[in-house]
Design an enzyme around this catalytic site. Structure first.
Site, short mmCIF file in Angstrom:
data_model
loop_
_atom_site.label_atom_id
_atom_site.label_comp_id
_atom_site.label_asym_id
_atom_site.label_seq_id
_atom_site.Cartn_x
_atom_site.Cartn_y
_atom_site.Cartn_z
N THR A 182 42.67 39.31 34.96
CA THR A 182 42.79 38.78 35.76
C THR A 182 43.68 37.20 35.94
O THR A 182 44.46 37.33 37.31
CB THR A 182 41.47 38.69 36.95
OG1 THR A 182 41.02 40.17 36.93
CG2 THR A 182 42.34 39.23 38.55
N HIS A 203 41.28 45.05 42.81
CA HIS A 203 40.36 45.33 42.07
C HIS A 203 40.33 46.57 41.90
O HIS A 203 39.34 47.77 41.00
CB HIS A 203 39.22 44.73 41.34
CG HIS A 203 38.73 43.75 40.72
ND1 HIS A 203 39.44 43.34 39.32
CD2 HIS A 203 38.28 42.21 41.00
CE1 HIS A 203 39.86 41.80 39.51
NE2 HIS A 203 38.54 41.29 40.28
N LYS A 248 37.47 40.85 34.44
CA LYS A 248 37.31 40.47 33.64
C LYS A 248 38.57 41.30 32.45
O LYS A 248 38.59 40.91 30.88
CB LYS A 248 35.86 40.92 32.49
CG LYS A 248 34.69 40.21 33.42
CD LYS A 248 35.11 38.71 33.67
CE LYS A 248 35.05 37.97 35.05
NZ LYS A 248 35.68 37.26 35.31
N GLY A 249 39.24 41.69 33.32
CA GLY A 249 40.01 42.76 32.59
C GLY A 249 41.64 41.55 32.28
O GLY A 249 42.75 42.05 31.67
N ARG A 280 36.86 30.57 29.58
CA ARG A 280 35.43 31.07 28.32
C ARG A 280 36.59 30.90 26.75
O ARG A 280 37.40 30.10 27.13
CB ARG A 280 34.70 32.24 28.51
CG ARG A 280 33.38 32.23 27.73
CD ARG A 280 32.37 33.37 27.86
NE ARG A 280 33.26 34.37 27.49
CZ ARG A 280 32.91 35.17 25.75
NH1 ARG A 280 32.16 33.79 25.75
NH2 ARG A 280 33.48 35.73 25.34
N SER A 295 33.11 39.86 27.95
CA SER A 295 33.57 38.70 28.94
C SER A 295 32.25 39.15 30.19
O SER A 295 31.94 38.09 30.82
CB SER A 295 34.47 39.37 29.18
OG SER A 295 35.29 37.78 30.12
N GLY A 317 38.44 33.72 25.70
CA GLY A 317 40.23 34.10 26.23
C GLY A 317 40.58 34.86 24.75
O GLY A 317 41.49 34.65 24.04
#
Ligand code: A3P
Length: 334
Positions: free
Chosen positions: A80, A142, A77-78, A299, A175, A301
């Site tokens: 990617t 990750h 959720k960073g 989603r 997120s 963003g």
């Protein structure tokens, strides 16, 4: 929580692909439960579900990147998906210049174009054959940098390029909350939200703690500027062209003056935008190779969506933890 009982659970959260040797290792590790009750195990300072740990150990043992490979790293959720799209589009821009309608990003999910090392390629106790991948190969992970270096520094080739993207803890957390709801196809309660918040504050999350992850890449980028690039999701939102050019320069494929003048940077940004990607058929339905629905990765963003979910006290707690943990590092989140 019994991972085998949940049909939608991705492979990386399960515990059915673990070797006897890894089972033995796991039994000696610090253990905790995630906010839903799935078992996490702390290996060398980082939390993993059993199958993820197995895959990480396999990556460390077998993955030896070539100097031309590119590794994209992030916390879940960073940012990617965005980084995968941008890096793929930047590196392959010449190939599809004449025929933009054939661009793979229009027909494949970014996660299928840029495979995860530990979540896809090295799962199920497999040692994948990477020799036929066309160069430059872009992988993603990750894992935090110290863990990844266990593999990359053992390679006989000179170092490969690593690009890291991260996002402020509050938006990453929110997120992640939505992601878990989508993953488990449910709307979890406020109690569950608070449990996830507590776990996050303690650092108990897959690949966590958050602050250890970001600082490993931050330090790595300061120590080895040529091979480790540190990017922030918020910076890409704020100054997209500057950041894409920075990415291209780092990957040794800077935009030429002619490309800039002809709008090549803007085309890439448009192709990789959330609105464009999330409206493509391929990303609206179907499942990625890692077994997660394609639409789950897209989603809102937005920077600051945390304001719609966290109480002022929760936000303050996150800010204080990050400020304390990153103090003196020079890394600051606004
Ligand atoms: P939100 O949940 O805040 O909307 P990851 O890719 O690491 O799984 O992170 C997912 C987050 O990145 C989600 O954030 C998602 O909407 C956002 N995202 C996905 N693709 C994006 C893109 N092309 N541009 C900007 N943000 C994107």
């Amino acid at each position: 929580m019994d991972a085998s009982q949940e049909p939608h659970l991705p492979n990386y959260m399960k515990d059915d692909k673990v070797s006897q040797e890894t089972k033995k290792l796991i039994s000696s590790l610090p253990a905790a439960k995630d906010f839903m009750g799935y078992g996490l195990y702390n290996y060398k300072g980082c939390w993993y579900y059993p199958n993820t740990l197995q895959a990480v150990l396999d990556v460390q043992k077998h993955f030896r990147p070539r100097s031309t490979d590119i590794i994209l790293a992030s916390l879940p959720k960073g940012g990617t998906t965005w980084l995968k799209s941008l890096a793929f589009a930047v590196v392959n821009r010449e190939k599809y210049r004449e025929n933009p309608q054939l661009h793979p990003l229009l027909s494949q999910n970014p996660h299928d174009l840029v495979p995860f090392l530990e979540i896809e390629l090295y799962t199920k106790n497999q040692i994948p054959d990477l020799s036929n991948f066309p160069s430059p190969v872009i992988f993603s992970t990750h894992m935090h940098l110290n863990t990844l270096h266990e593999a990359t520094t053992k390679s006989s080739s000179s170092p490969c390029k690593i690009v890291y993207v991260c996002r402020g803890i509050k938006d990453t957390f929110v997120s992640g909350w939505h992601y878990r709801n989508m993953l488990h196809r449910t709307n979890m309660s406020q109690d569950a939200f608070e449990l996830m918040f507590d776990a996050y504050c303690k650092g108990i999350l897959l690949y966590g703690p958050y602050w250890e992850h970001v600082s490993s890449y931050w330090k790595g980028s300061l120590e080895d500027k040529e091979n480790v690039l540190f990017m922030k999701y918020e910076d890409i939102i704020m100054e997209p062209s500057v950041q894409v050019k920075r990415l291209a320069e780092f990957l040794n494929c800077s935009f030429t003056k002619e490309e800039e003048e002809s709008g090549s940077v803007e085309e890439i940004l448009k192709l990789c935008s959330l609105s464009n990607l999330s409206n493509l058929e391929v990303n609206k339905k179907g499942t990625t190779r890692i077994g997660i629905d394609s639409n789950v990765f897209f989603r809102k963003g937005e920077v600051g969506d945390w304001k719609n979910h966290l109480t002022p006290q929760m936000a303050k707690t996150f800010d204080e933890i990050v400020e304390y943990r990153l103090r003196g590092s020079g890394l600051i989140f606004q």
